[in-house]
Scaffold this motif. Structure first.
Motif, short mmCIF file in Angstrom:
data_model
loop_
_atom_site.label_atom_id
_atom_site.label_comp_id
_atom_site.label_asym_id
_atom_site.label_seq_id
_atom_site.Cartn_x
_atom_site.Cartn_y
_atom_site.Cartn_z
N PRO A 258 0.80 -1.23 0.00
CA PRO A 258 0.00 0.00 0.00
C PRO A 258 0.83 1.28 0.00
O PRO A 258 0.54 2.21 -0.76
CB PRO A 258 -0.82 -0.13 1.28
N VAL A 259 1.87 1.36 0.82
CA VAL A 259 2.66 2.59 0.90
C VAL A 259 3.47 2.79 -0.37
O VAL A 259 3.52 3.89 -0.93
CB VAL A 259 3.57 2.58 2.13
N GLY A 260 4.11 1.73 -0.86
CA GLY A 260 4.89 1.84 -2.08
C GLY A 260 4.04 2.24 -3.27
O GLY A 260 4.42 3.08 -4.08
N GLN A 261 2.86 1.65 -3.38
CA GLN A 261 1.96 1.99 -4.49
C GLN A 261 1.44 3.41 -4.35
O GLN A 261 1.28 4.12 -5.35
CB GLN A 261 0.81 0.99 -4.54
N TYR A 262 1.19 3.82 -3.12
CA TYR A 262 0.75 5.20 -2.87
C TYR A 262 1.82 6.20 -3.33
O TYR A 262 1.52 7.19 -4.00
CB TYR A 262 0.45 5.36 -1.39
N PHE A 263 3.08 5.92 -2.96
CA PHE A 263 4.16 6.85 -3.34
C PHE A 263 4.39 6.83 -4.85
O PHE A 263 4.63 7.87 -5.46
CB PHE A 263 5.45 6.49 -2.60
N ALA A 264 4.30 5.65 -5.46
CA ALA A 264 4.48 5.55 -6.91
C ALA A 264 3.38 6.30 -7.64
O ALA A 264 3.64 7.00 -8.64
CB ALA A 264 4.49 4.08 -7.34
N ALA A 265 2.14 6.17 -7.18
CA ALA A 265 1.03 6.89 -7.81
C ALA A 265 1.23 8.40 -7.71
O ALA A 265 0.95 9.14 -8.65
CB ALA A 265 -0.30 6.48 -7.17
N TYR A 266 1.73 8.84 -6.56
CA TYR A 266 2.02 10.27 -6.38
C TYR A 266 3.08 10.71 -7.38
O TYR A 266 2.95 11.77 -8.03
CB TYR A 266 2.49 10.53 -4.95
N ALA A 267 4.14 9.92 -7.53
CA ALA A 267 5.23 10.26 -8.44
C ALA A 267 4.76 10.30 -9.89
O ALA A 267 5.08 11.23 -10.65
CB ALA A 267 6.38 9.26 -8.29
#
Length: 309
Positions: A258-267
């Motif tokens: 969840p956190v990694g995907q959240y940060f990737a989506a932000y990027a």
């Protein structure tokens, strides 16, 4: 498709013997960029003969020129960017003379966003790799993952190893010295990444991410904007080829969770907002990674970026 080379980083380490590595090492450092340019020019010529040149997005001299062995010894800091600049300019000139209809560029592992003038002016794509280590760097500093004996392994690292991990001083590796040199990965890192407990690793990152989230977003924003400004001034497209958090053990799930995907989506959203030509869901989304199975995630981020174009 981006045409690249990993020959002075890791490619030759996968051969059954050292012949490829020995051949590459025998080329004087001052001639390596030019040798790569000639080889890639021949590859493009071959692809054109096979009517495949319409698949080429562009050519990069080498993967992460600042972290490769294009120089005799990989170095850190801004000096390495300036030291390679004339060789990179010449290599790009050779490629562009051979194939003026195909874009060519330079790829950086740690983009010189504090010294963008060191990027060759004849780079036709602003191609960068953006890893915002943040919380991952904090874990590595805490556990001293990249340290060498006698510091390695620390008690902190031992606390997140698997129960069946052998003591480091009793652990032996069959990796030959030449293969270690070709990979650039130390025995300490091989041991840590092979024997760490991925659940304990991920749990540490989850516990500490909130302490780093704002700083990681600020770092990402500053670098994305800096590279886009350079690209705009040079009238070339900007592309992120790798990202977003960092190099993790294969079975660790932090970037795929969840956190990694959240940060990737932000990027990816910020890349779309800033007008990047290309980006990616994340470096853990390659076929040899567990994250390759996150099909919905990859399609969603690809769709988000494509809709913004």
């Amino acid at each position: 498709m981006i045409i690249s080379s990993w020959e002075y980083q890791q490619s030759s380490a996968f051969l059954s013997n050292s012949s490829w590595h020995d051949m590459l090492s025998a080329i004087p450092a001052k001639n390596r960029h030019e040798a790569l340019a000639h080889a890639e020019a021949k590859l493009v010529t071959y692809l054109k003969k096979e009517s495949l040149d319409d698949r080429i997005a562009y050519v990069e001299i080498h993967n992460e020129v600042d972290l490769s062995r294009l120089t005799e010894v990989p170095s850190e800091g801004l000096d390495t960017f300036w030291a390679q600049r004339p060789y990179l300019e010449n290599a790009l000139r050779l490629l562009q003379d051979a194939h003026p209809d195909v874009l060519s560029t330079v790829c950086y592992g740690i983009p010189p966003y504090l010294d963008l003038a060191s990027i060759p002016d004849n780079a036709q794509v602003a191609h960068q790799h953006f890893y915002i280590y943040g919380v991952l760097a904090s874990l590595e500093a805490w556990a001293q993952v990249r340290a060498e004996p006698p510091i390695f392994p620390t008690e902190e690292l031992k606390s997140i190893l698997r129960d069946d991990a052998p003591p480091f001083d009793e652990w032996t590796t069959t990796i030959e010295p030449w293969r270690l040199q070709a990979t650039g990965i130390t025995t300490s890192m091989f041991y840590a990444y092979d024997w760490v407990d991925p659940i304990a690793w991920d749990a540490w990152l989850y516990r500490h991410f909130a302490e780093h989230e704002i700083a990681m977003k600020q770092a990402l924003e500053a670098r994305l904007q800096a590279v886009m400004i350079w690209a705009t001034h040079h009238d070339v497209p900007a592309v992120i080829g790798e990202g977003w958090i960092g190099y993790t053990p294969l079975e660790a799930d932090f970037e795929d969770g969840p956190v990694g995907q959240y940060f990737a989506a932000y990027a990816v959203q910020r890349c779309a907002d800033l007008g990047y030509w290309g980006t990616l869901p994340g470096s853990n989304s390659a076929p040899h990674h567990p994250g390759w199975a996150n099909i919905e995630f990859q399609r969603r981020l690809n769709g988000l970026f494509q809709e913004a174009k």
